[in-house]
Design an enzyme around this catalytic site. Sequence first.
Site, short mmCIF file in Angstrom:
data_model
loop_
_atom_site.label_atom_id
_atom_site.label_comp_id
_atom_site.label_asym_id
_atom_site.label_seq_id
_atom_site.Cartn_x
_atom_site.Cartn_y
_atom_site.Cartn_z
N ASN A 9 19.19 -78.92 53.28
CA ASN A 9 19.99 -78.52 52.59
C ASN A 9 21.19 -77.82 53.42
O ASN A 9 20.87 -76.91 54.07
CB ASN A 9 19.18 -77.07 51.74
CG ASN A 9 20.30 -76.05 50.96
OD1 ASN A 9 21.52 -76.52 50.72
ND2 ASN A 9 19.67 -74.95 50.86
N TRP A 10 22.34 -78.30 53.18
CA TRP A 10 23.47 -77.91 54.00
C TRP A 10 24.24 -76.66 53.69
O TRP A 10 24.82 -76.09 54.25
CB TRP A 10 24.61 -79.22 54.17
CG TRP A 10 23.97 -80.41 54.62
CD1 TRP A 10 22.98 -80.72 55.17
CD2 TRP A 10 24.91 -81.75 54.90
NE1 TRP A 10 22.95 -82.06 55.78
CE2 TRP A 10 24.20 -82.59 55.39
CE3 TRP A 10 26.21 -81.87 54.57
CZ2 TRP A 10 24.72 -83.75 55.78
CZ3 TRP A 10 26.75 -83.16 54.74
CH2 TRP A 10 26.05 -84.21 55.38
N LYS A 11 23.87 -76.23 52.50
CA LYS A 11 24.39 -75.13 51.78
C LYS A 11 25.97 -75.03 51.93
O LYS A 11 26.36 -76.39 51.80
CB LYS A 11 23.71 -73.82 52.67
CG LYS A 11 22.58 -73.50 52.90
CD LYS A 11 21.93 -72.36 53.24
CE LYS A 11 20.48 -72.24 53.56
NZ LYS A 11 19.59 -71.07 53.65
N HIS A 95 17.49 -71.76 43.77
CA HIS A 95 17.27 -71.51 45.32
C HIS A 95 17.55 -69.89 45.39
O HIS A 95 18.33 -69.50 44.51
CB HIS A 95 18.51 -72.33 46.17
CG HIS A 95 18.31 -71.84 47.57
ND1 HIS A 95 18.66 -70.62 48.29
CD2 HIS A 95 17.87 -72.81 48.55
CE1 HIS A 95 18.24 -70.89 49.44
NE2 HIS A 95 18.00 -72.14 49.94
N GLU A 97 19.12 -68.05 47.17
CA GLU A 97 20.40 -67.61 47.37
C GLU A 97 21.01 -67.60 46.05
O GLU A 97 21.92 -66.84 45.57
CB GLU A 97 21.30 -68.35 48.44
CG GLU A 97 20.80 -67.99 49.63
CD GLU A 97 21.13 -69.10 50.57
OE1 GLU A 97 21.47 -70.21 50.40
OE2 GLU A 97 20.31 -69.03 51.73
N GLU A 167 9.56 -71.44 48.80
CA GLU A 167 10.53 -70.83 49.94
C GLU A 167 10.45 -69.26 49.96
O GLU A 167 11.05 -68.66 48.90
CB GLU A 167 11.81 -71.25 49.73
CG GLU A 167 12.10 -72.56 49.59
CD GLU A 167 13.63 -72.96 50.06
OE1 GLU A 167 13.72 -73.59 51.29
OE2 GLU A 167 14.53 -72.54 49.39
N GLY A 173 16.46 -68.55 56.54
CA GLY A 173 17.58 -68.12 57.36
C GLY A 173 17.33 -67.29 58.31
O GLY A 173 18.41 -66.36 58.89
N SER A 212 12.99 -71.38 57.55
CA SER A 212 13.10 -71.59 58.90
C SER A 212 12.25 -72.50 59.73
O SER A 212 11.58 -72.32 60.48
CB SER A 212 12.77 -70.16 59.54
OG SER A 212 13.85 -69.06 58.97
N GLY A 233 16.82 -75.87 55.85
CA GLY A 233 18.26 -75.37 55.76
C GLY A 233 19.11 -75.45 56.94
O GLY A 233 19.52 -76.56 57.36
N GLY A 234 19.08 -74.17 57.79
CA GLY A 234 19.92 -74.51 59.08
C GLY A 234 19.65 -75.47 60.05
O GLY A 234 20.62 -76.20 60.54
C1 PEP Z 1 17.16 -73.26 52.51
O1 PEP Z 1 18.24 -72.89 52.54
O2 PEP Z 1 16.33 -73.51 51.70
C2 PEP Z 1 16.25 -72.90 53.84
C3 PEP Z 1 15.00 -72.89 53.86
O3 PEP Z 1 17.06 -72.31 54.84
P1 PEP Z 1 16.43 -72.12 56.40
O4 PEP Z 1 15.74 -73.44 56.56
O5 PEP Z 1 17.65 -72.11 57.23
O6 PEP Z 1 15.54 -70.96 56.52
#
Ligand code: PEP
Length: 253
Positions: A9-11, A95, A97, A167, A173, A212, A233-234
């Site tokens: 997930n590049w956001k 998600h 967010e 999640e 994040g 994470s 994500g990151g």
């Molecule tokens: C996400 O955006 O779905 C996510 C899990 O982010 P991160 O891996 O950065 O925690």
Amino acid sequence: MRQPLIIGNWKMNGSLTENEKLLNTISTSLITIEGIEIVVCPPSLYMAQVKQQLSKTKIKHGAQNVSEFQSGAYTGEISTSMLGELGCCFVLLGHSERRALYHENDAQIADKFSAAVKANIRPVLCVGETLSQRQCGETFSVIAKQIKTVIEQVGIEAFAQAVVAYEPVWAIGTGETATPEQAQAVHANIRHQLAEYDVNIANRIHIIYGGSVNASNAQALFMQQDIDGGLVGGASLNSDEFVKICQATNEIF
Ligand code: PEP
């Protein structure tokens, strides 16, 4: 046997130049990986670029959100048919967010889920508890409600092509990860909930973990019985890290 699934997930990150570099590295480095399904979810504006650049690879692409409506006066929105035209085969829904920042609720997420299934795009239903909900012992009930609303609105059959992503909000994040045991307990509970409606769907569905995930913790998480891969994500923006996560996953299965 569920083939492991890794979704990046590049956001709201990337640029034409950065995307090209990232996709070049991951597609070259992962060319020999056979055992897992890999998906990247760029911002929708870059979908055509990503489709074109991944066209000769096995890496798929998905979207981070979609409208619940088909077309019309919905300024700023993108429909499932538009995503379909750009070869999009997955879409992240609900998600945390989007739930927190854009006030998406379970009923609206269910409408999006239904629109995705009708368009033959696999919905990735994101669920998870906040830190205070976990501390109050509400983890299972919060997640059960998030899933139940969707099942009641769209029917369990729609889950045949869906993915569920657990999640924990406190792990997204933040650099904090659920332990493999904590994550496994929630994944098993989700599968159990789905089995109350349809055992076959519950056994076949991918339930992936996000929060994470990185190259150091991926294997221990994904080795758990009910964890079928990850939503990253990151670390999906760092080609070395993303490649290592995919390689580590591939070694397990
Ligand atoms: C996400 O955006 O779905 C996510 C899990 O982010 P991160 O891996 O950065 O925690």
